[in-house]
Design an enzyme around this catalytic site. Structure first.
Site, short mmCIF file in Angstrom:
data_model
loop_
_atom_site.label_atom_id
_atom_site.label_comp_id
_atom_site.label_asym_id
_atom_site.label_seq_id
_atom_site.Cartn_x
_atom_site.Cartn_y
_atom_site.Cartn_z
N HIS A 196 22.96 -37.59 -8.64
CA HIS A 196 22.95 -37.70 -7.19
C HIS A 196 22.30 -39.04 -6.84
O HIS A 196 21.20 -39.34 -7.35
CB HIS A 196 22.10 -36.59 -6.56
CG HIS A 196 22.76 -35.25 -6.52
ND1 HIS A 196 23.27 -34.63 -7.63
CD2 HIS A 196 22.98 -34.41 -5.47
CE1 HIS A 196 23.77 -33.45 -7.27
NE2 HIS A 196 23.62 -33.29 -5.97
N GLU A 199 22.53 -40.27 -1.32
CA GLU A 199 22.75 -39.17 -0.37
C GLU A 199 21.80 -39.43 0.80
O GLU A 199 22.22 -39.76 1.90
CB GLU A 199 22.45 -37.82 -1.04
CG GLU A 199 22.57 -36.61 -0.09
CD GLU A 199 22.13 -35.29 -0.76
OE1 GLU A 199 21.43 -35.33 -1.79
OE2 GLU A 199 22.47 -34.23 -0.20
#
Ligand code: ADE
Ligand code: ZN
Length: 331
Positions: A196, A199
């Site tokens: 990730h 974000e």
């Protein structure tokens, strides 16, 4: 054919899905009752009405709390099987799911208990419905490097069943470089890597994920939009982004769907995919993500087909399987 019928009809692969994020309140109450664990919400409605998040952390607090009712192998099986039924409904033919061992091992659940339950459901769904899968083990980035290394060691006996390692949880203040060494250890042991990045965190974290963690995909990555040099690199390297439209709205990364940059990224030539992230918390599974993004961003039929094809291209399927599915993505 209208947009919704097209979305429902075409085969799709899901590449960004946290199995713990598929925990629907009804099942949470059912499992809590059978395990005699108390939940601080009295009813399903009361729990659902708490799903008002202002950022990633406000969601994660509730997500980790919910996961506490998962104790036995059967609980992990039921959780995973409920998600796979949604895949079947949404014509998701291949899924690469994230699981977070530390969420469970930190509270005394054995790695084996968690793993076996998830894996058994995936294997059953493959046998019953032909839904293929890969498993991606995520390290929680708010925890230490040492804890991630410990988790990697615990996973080694399951190496043949885990295709990649990933990185999730609170992004701000937990940059990819914190996990450079454990990702190197993972790659040396034969795991692929994803993370990730971008974000809530800055574009800089995406550079780090590429350069230091050597990822094959960026999970989310929507903040790449702030850095033209980075966009150029993503396009040149055909680096996939696993974008999660409903998640981004629920966690206030964008105020509303019409503000989302998915179409803009697609038009710039970035390999964008659509995924559901934590569908039980964010208002919908795969098709709902496609439908709302397509409606509010005016995606053309061609855009929808491209995104679905991207999902197979960006997957960890064999080249032959990718081609077989891509050939079936048409009106
Ligand atoms: N864990 C579950 N969902 C997540 C998300 N959207 N970002 C980071 N960590 C997560
Ligand atoms: Zn995620």
């Amino acid at each position: 054919m209208n947009q919704i019928d097209l979305i429902k009809k075409i085969p799709k692969a899901e590449l960004h899905l946290h199995i713990e994020g598929t925990f629907e309140p009804e099942l949470m109450f059912e499992i809590a009752t059978r395990n005699q664990v108390s939940i601080r919400f009295k009813t399903v409605e009361e729990l659902r009405s708490a799903y008002n998040f202002h950022d990633l952390q406000s969601f994660l607090d509730l997500y980790y709390e919910g996961a506490k009712v998962l104790i036995h192998e059967r609980d992990f099986y039921d959780l995973t099987m409920a998600y796979l039924k949604k895949c079947r409904e949404d014509h998701v033919v291949h899924t690469e799911i994230f699981f977070d061992p530390q969420t469970h091992t930190e509270r005394g659940v054995a790695f084996k208990t968690m793993f076996d339950g998830i894996y058994r459901a995936l294997a059953d769904a493959q046998k019953e419905w032909g839904i293929t899968f890969h498993m991606i083990m995520c390290f929680l980035r708010h925890l230490s490097e040492e804890s991630a290394i410990e988790t990697l060691k615990e996973a080694l006996p399951y190496k043949d069943k885990i295709i990649a390692v990933g990185l999730d949880s609170g992004e701000r203040g937990n940059p990819p470089h914190k996990f450079e060494r454990v990702f190197k250890m993972a790659r040396d042991a034969g795991f692929l890597t994803v993370a990730h990045a971008g974000e809530e965190g800055p574009a800089e974290y995406i550079w780090e994920a590429l350069d230091l963690l050597k990822v094959k995909r960026i999970d989310h990555g929507v903040r790449s939009d702030e850095d033209e040099k980075l966009i150029k690199r993503l396009v040149e390297e055909k680096m996939p982004l696993t974008v999660c439209p409903l998640s981004n709205i629920k966690l206030c990364v964008f105020k509303k769907m019409t503000d989302h940059n998915l179409k803009k990224l697609l038009q710039k030539g970035v390999k964008v995919t659509i995924n559901s992230d934590d569908p039980a918390y964010f208002g919908g599974y795969m098709n709902q993500n496609f439908i709302e993004a397509a409606r509010d961003l005016n995606l053309s039929h061609q855009d929808i087909l491209t995104i679905a094809k991207n999902s197979f291209e960006a997957s960890f399927l064999s080249e032959a399987d990718k081609k077989r599915w891509i050939d079936q993505v048409h009106e």
